[in-house]
Design a protein around this motif. Sequence first.
Motif, PDB file in Angstrom:
ATOM      1  N   ILE A  32       0.830  -1.208   0.000  1.00  0.00           N
ATOM      2  CA  ILE A  32       0.000   0.000   0.000  1.00  0.00           C
ATOM      3  C   ILE A  32       0.862   1.255   0.000  1.00  0.00           C
ATOM      4  O   ILE A  32       0.664   2.174  -0.803  1.00  0.00           O
ATOM      5  N   VAL A  33       1.829   1.296   0.907  1.00  0.00           N
ATOM      6  CA  VAL A  33       2.635   2.505   1.050  1.00  0.00           C
ATOM      7  C   VAL A  33       3.533   2.726  -0.166  1.00  0.00           C
ATOM      8  O   VAL A  33       3.725   3.856  -0.615  1.00  0.00           O
ATOM      9  N   ARG A  34       4.068   1.643  -0.722  1.00  0.00           N
ATOM     10  CA  ARG A  34       4.919   1.787  -1.909  1.00  0.00           C
ATOM     11  C   ARG A  34       4.120   2.321  -3.108  1.00  0.00           C
ATOM     12  O   ARG A  34       4.660   3.038  -3.954  1.00  0.00           O
ATOM     13  N   ASN A  35       2.856   1.967  -3.191  1.00  0.00           N
ATOM     14  CA  ASN A  35       2.043   2.346  -4.348  1.00  0.00           C
ATOM     15  C   ASN A  35       1.197   3.585  -4.129  1.00  0.00           C
ATOM     16  O   ASN A  35       0.527   4.058  -5.054  1.00  0.00           O
ATOM     17  N   LEU A  36       1.221   4.127  -2.910  1.00  0.00           N
ATOM     18  CA  LEU A  36       0.259   5.168  -2.555  1.00  0.00           C
ATOM     19  C   LEU A  36       0.432   6.453  -3.362  1.00  0.00           C
ATOM     20  O   LEU A  36      -0.564   7.041  -3.820  1.00  0.00           O
ATOM     21  N   LYS A  37       1.668   6.909  -3.531  1.00  0.00           N
ATOM     22  CA  LYS A  37       1.877   8.168  -4.259  1.00  0.00           C
ATOM     23  C   LYS A  37       1.323   8.078  -5.681  1.00  0.00           C
ATOM     24  O   LYS A  37       0.612   8.975  -6.153  1.00  0.00           O
ATOM     25  N   ASN A  38       1.653   6.993  -6.385  1.00  0.00           N
ATOM     26  CA  ASN A  38       1.163   6.829  -7.751  1.00  0.00           C
ATOM     27  C   ASN A  38      -0.362   6.719  -7.767  1.00  0.00           C
ATOM     28  O   ASN A  38      -1.028   7.287  -8.645  1.00  0.00           O
ATOM     29  N   TYR A  39      -0.906   5.990  -6.800  1.00  0.00           N
ATOM     30  CA  TYR A  39      -2.359   5.816  -6.730  1.00  0.00           C
ATOM     31  C   TYR A  39      -3.062   7.157  -6.542  1.00  0.00           C
ATOM     32  O   TYR A  39      -4.062   7.449  -7.214  1.00  0.00           O
ATOM     33  N   MET A  40      -2.527   7.988  -5.639  1.00  0.00           N
ATOM     34  CA  MET A  40      -3.154   9.277  -5.374  1.00  0.00           C
ATOM     35  C   MET A  40      -2.918  10.260  -6.529  1.00  0.00           C
ATOM     36  O   MET A  40      -3.755  11.115  -6.805  1.00  0.00           O
ATOM     37  N   ASP A  41      -1.792  10.127  -7.218  1.00  0.00           N
ATOM     38  CA  ASP A  41      -1.560  10.948  -8.405  1.00  0.00           C
ATOM     39  C   ASP A  41      -2.615  10.654  -9.467  1.00  0.00           C
ATOM     40  O   ASP A  41      -3.108  11.553 -10.150  1.00  0.00           O
ATOM     41  N   MET A 207      -6.588  -0.158  -1.154  1.00  0.00           N
ATOM     42  CA  MET A 207      -6.088   1.117  -1.685  1.00  0.00           C
ATOM     43  C   MET A 207      -7.199   2.168  -1.651  1.00  0.00           C
ATOM     44  O   MET A 207      -6.965   3.323  -1.273  1.00  0.00           O
ATOM     45  N   ARG A 208      -8.406   1.776  -2.018  1.00  0.00           N
ATOM     46  CA  ARG A 208      -9.536   2.705  -1.965  1.00  0.00           C
ATOM     47  C   ARG A 208      -9.813   3.140  -0.532  1.00  0.00           C
ATOM     48  O   ARG A 208     -10.141   4.305  -0.280  1.00  0.00           O
ATOM     49  N   PHE A 209      -9.675   2.201   0.407  1.00  0.00           N
ATOM     50  CA  PHE A 209      -9.907   2.520   1.815  1.00  0.00           C
ATOM     51  C   PHE A 209      -8.932   3.587   2.298  1.00  0.00           C
ATOM     52  O   PHE A 209      -9.331   4.553   2.972  1.00  0.00           O
ATOM     53  N   ILE A 210      -7.650   3.428   1.995  1.00  0.00           N
ATOM     54  CA  ILE A 210      -6.658   4.408   2.439  1.00  0.00           C
ATOM     55  C   ILE A 210      -6.912   5.758   1.779  1.00  0.00           C
ATOM     56  O   ILE A 210      -6.793   6.813   2.428  1.00  0.00           O
ATOM     57  N   ALA A 211      -7.292   5.773   0.507  1.00  0.00           N
ATOM     58  CA  ALA A 211      -7.637   7.027  -0.155  1.00  0.00           C
ATOM     59  C   ALA A 211      -8.830   7.690   0.526  1.00  0.00           C
ATOM     60  O   ALA A 211      -8.860   8.910   0.724  1.00  0.00           O
ATOM     61  N   SER A 212      -9.816   6.869   0.915  1.00  0.00           N
ATOM     62  CA  SER A 212     -10.985   7.402   1.624  1.00  0.00           C
ATOM     63  C   SER A 212     -10.600   7.917   3.001  1.00  0.00           C
ATOM     64  O   SER A 212     -11.132   8.938   3.461  1.00  0.00           O
ATOM     65  N   LEU A 213      -9.677   7.225   3.668  1.00  0.00           N
ATOM     66  CA  LEU A 213      -9.197   7.677   4.967  1.00  0.00           C
ATOM     67  C   LEU A 213      -8.525   9.045   4.845  1.00  0.00           C
ATOM     68  O   LEU A 213      -8.762   9.942   5.675  1.00  0.00           O
ATOM     69  N   LEU A 214      -7.714   9.230   3.825  1.00  0.00           N
ATOM     70  CA  LEU A 214      -7.087  10.536   3.608  1.00  0.00           C
ATOM     71  C   LEU A 214      -8.153  11.609   3.372  1.00  0.00           C
ATOM     72  O   LEU A 214      -8.034  12.735   3.868  1.00  0.00           O
ATOM     73  N   GLU A 215      -9.191  11.263   2.643  1.00  0.00           N
ATOM     74  CA  GLU A 215     -10.284  12.202   2.395  1.00  0.00           C
ATOM     75  C   GLU A 215     -10.970  12.593   3.699  1.00  0.00           C
ATOM     76  O   GLU A 215     -11.284  13.766   3.931  1.00  0.00           O
TER      77      GLU A 215
END
Length: 227
Positions: A32-41, A207-215
């Motif tokens: 998750i953490v390795r892919n997070l920047k690209n995912y959020m971009d 990945m969607r969960f972490i994006a939602s958590l950031l939101e």
Amino acid sequence: MGSEGPAPSAVTVHVTGFKRFHGVSVNPTETIVRNLKNYMDENGLPKGMVLGSCNILETAGHGAVVPLYQTLQSAVTNKSSELPNSGKVIWLHLGVNSGATQFAVEKQAVNEATFRCPDEMGWKPQKVQIIPTDGEISRIRQTSLPVDEITAALKGKGYDVMRSDDAGRFVCNYVYYHSLWFAEQNGVISLFVHVPLFSTIDEKTQMRFIASLLEVLASLPCHSNQM
């Protein structure tokens, strides 16, 4: 005209995950953490948020304290070099609970290290104070973020998530306690979230969960030390 102060800067979130450890050959938080920047971009960061560093920690306690503090300190150094209105800093730590069937937002950590198995550096403490100068092993530190509100918001987005008052006594709790102590000393904020294995909840959903958590973190009315 010209008399208004600058607008407050966004909240900056730094994220950590863990490497593999005994019994968990693939740690989902590393992926998750390795892919997070690209995912959020690709999907877009929430308004009012900056994604800072994304680091993978050794799944170890005592032997990993120095790199942990170097990681935490880097955010404070960057924050202090900016303007006074540079916004809040949140440390979001992700760890795996291999027996879990849902996500868990951790409210607190305990000043006790009692490892069920040796960590990745061979340490297996039993009833040891994590920070000896911070009280007995019963000492509890809590996040300043509104865990119930965060959990409710994530449930409202359709995720199977719970509030937790017990982060265990293994490396996750060890790191969270250090981070909560560090956060209080340096005017930043710390939060820990446990995720299940990918075999329980698939990678795409996590990945969607972490994006939602950031939101959700970006939408909180106040990133202060008030509960």
